[in-house]
Scaffold this active site. Sequence first.
Site, PDB file in Angstrom:
ATOM      1  N   LYS A 280       0.841  -1.193   0.000  1.00 38.20           N
ATOM      2  CA  LYS A 280       0.000   0.000   0.000  1.00 38.20           C
ATOM      3  C   LYS A 280       0.879   1.247   0.000  1.00 38.20           C
ATOM      4  O   LYS A 280       1.929   1.268   0.646  1.00 38.20           O
ATOM      5  CB  LYS A 280      -0.894   0.032   1.248  1.00 38.20           C
ATOM      6  N   ARG A 354     -10.105 -11.793   1.196  1.00 39.66           N
ATOM      7  CA  ARG A 354     -10.927 -12.847   0.590  1.00 39.66           C
ATOM      8  C   ARG A 354     -10.239 -14.212   0.648  1.00 39.66           C
ATOM      9  O   ARG A 354     -10.912 -15.245   0.643  1.00 39.66           O
ATOM     10  CB  ARG A 354     -11.277 -12.454  -0.844  1.00 39.66           C
TER      11      ARG A 354
END
Length: 506
Positions: A280, A354
């Site tokens: 990030k 996920r």
Amino acid sequence: MTALTLSTAAASGLRADAIVVGVAKGPEGPVVAPGAEAVDKAYDGGLAGILETLGASGAEGEVTKLPAPSGFKAPVVVAVGLGAVPEQDDTYDAEVLRRAAGAAARVLAGAKKAAFALPIPDPADAGAVAEGARLGAYAFDAYKENGNGAKNGKAPLGEATLIGGKPRDAAYKAAIARATAVTEELNRARDLINTPPNDLNPESFAAVVSAAGKEHGIKVQVLDEKALEKGGYGGILGVGKGSAAGPRLVKLSYTSAKATKHLAFVGKGITYDSGGISLKPAGHNETMKCDMSGAAAVFAAVVAAARLGLEVNVTGWLALAENMPSGTATRPGDVLRMYSGKTVEVLNTDAEGRLVLADALWKASEEKPDAIIDVATLTGAMVLALGNRTFGVMANDDAFRASIVEAAAEVGEESWPMPLPEHLRKGMDSPTADIANMGERMGGGLVAGLFLREFVGEGITWAHLDIAGPAFNESGPFGYTPKGGTGSAVRTLVRLAELTAAGDLG
């Protein structure tokens, strides 16, 4: 934490630091709300006029302080805005009362006791005010020099007495007991979310859960790295392998002898998300300690269900990992074999939630629960779609999705039903594996939901709550919501468990 008491005593005779009253926004100025009649009478019926002179309008969340009338043992009256006067029956929505009590509790930091003379004509209203007061009084200052739960150098409100609540009435007592259990566990979730990642990793999170399990009679099972390797949990291991702090899969089991239904809650628990190799950028990783908010919500909800003695079996699955870059981290292009046996090509290591959820969902499916609900701070796309205060709800059953949205509204949480468009599934086709962990960029929150659906057992009702927006409040506090971790979805999950126990869900 703020103590709760009920009282039928007159406001004038209560020894407290403040009396809290409600004021609504009428067509011709502020209107004193029911519950504060005795206070208004002590001002010779002029409380509304005094408040208007002081600039109060009755707008929701507005707080005005003024000296208490002569003869009152409390020195201060705190008038909190309730918004527009109700059109019918003079009854206020429970969420309006909850927010008003929260706003008042926040400004009363440092006070030992406050008496709340808000409209509580029935036990449900008393419960809402109690919840608002305890949630609004919350503070997380464990790492500040003043410490000990202080808020801006002041301790949280010590006690909230609800005037008009009948202390011997079973329904009122039950409402307060429910509010106590739910708010204590929700605030525990907030504490976990706010804890810095150098002090909260998968192992220490699991230890907190184990301790709570012993306290409340909940069976807790923790799978460490060796057990995960042996079991073939490729998703959880793939995300956690870049960190020195190994991953965990934690199972909490609350069972009731009278239960006829079984709910499974699954929570994403990334205790810190750097993005992994798909790192990030600066500006996007400073609050990533909150990426375990889903797991915190599931943990809190299961414990609350146990404390309330709900007649439903509830299993919580916490998929815990720290997503870090290193020489051992999963790379973009790697293929993971999941617990289900399905293979996943990892195109972006920052789509890690996920992956851990997929393993936990398949594991939860093995027990054939009546329904599975997963909770996760999953996608920035959902924040773009719904903003910072609303979570998205996706499901493989439209009626179940509608029930969840309705349950959330009942407890004052904002949610919105979202679709699972079949045409977006093709974007996750992989030339190398069974599925990729990324698909089309547009509709990314829906793509994530479609990915998770692939790992739900056949015939099992399932829903996905993407709480990326409301899980962590980066702006100023409002109502009963503090800055930082909010405990989003806890109350919705508890309500779903209550509805299931009553036979009103599914």
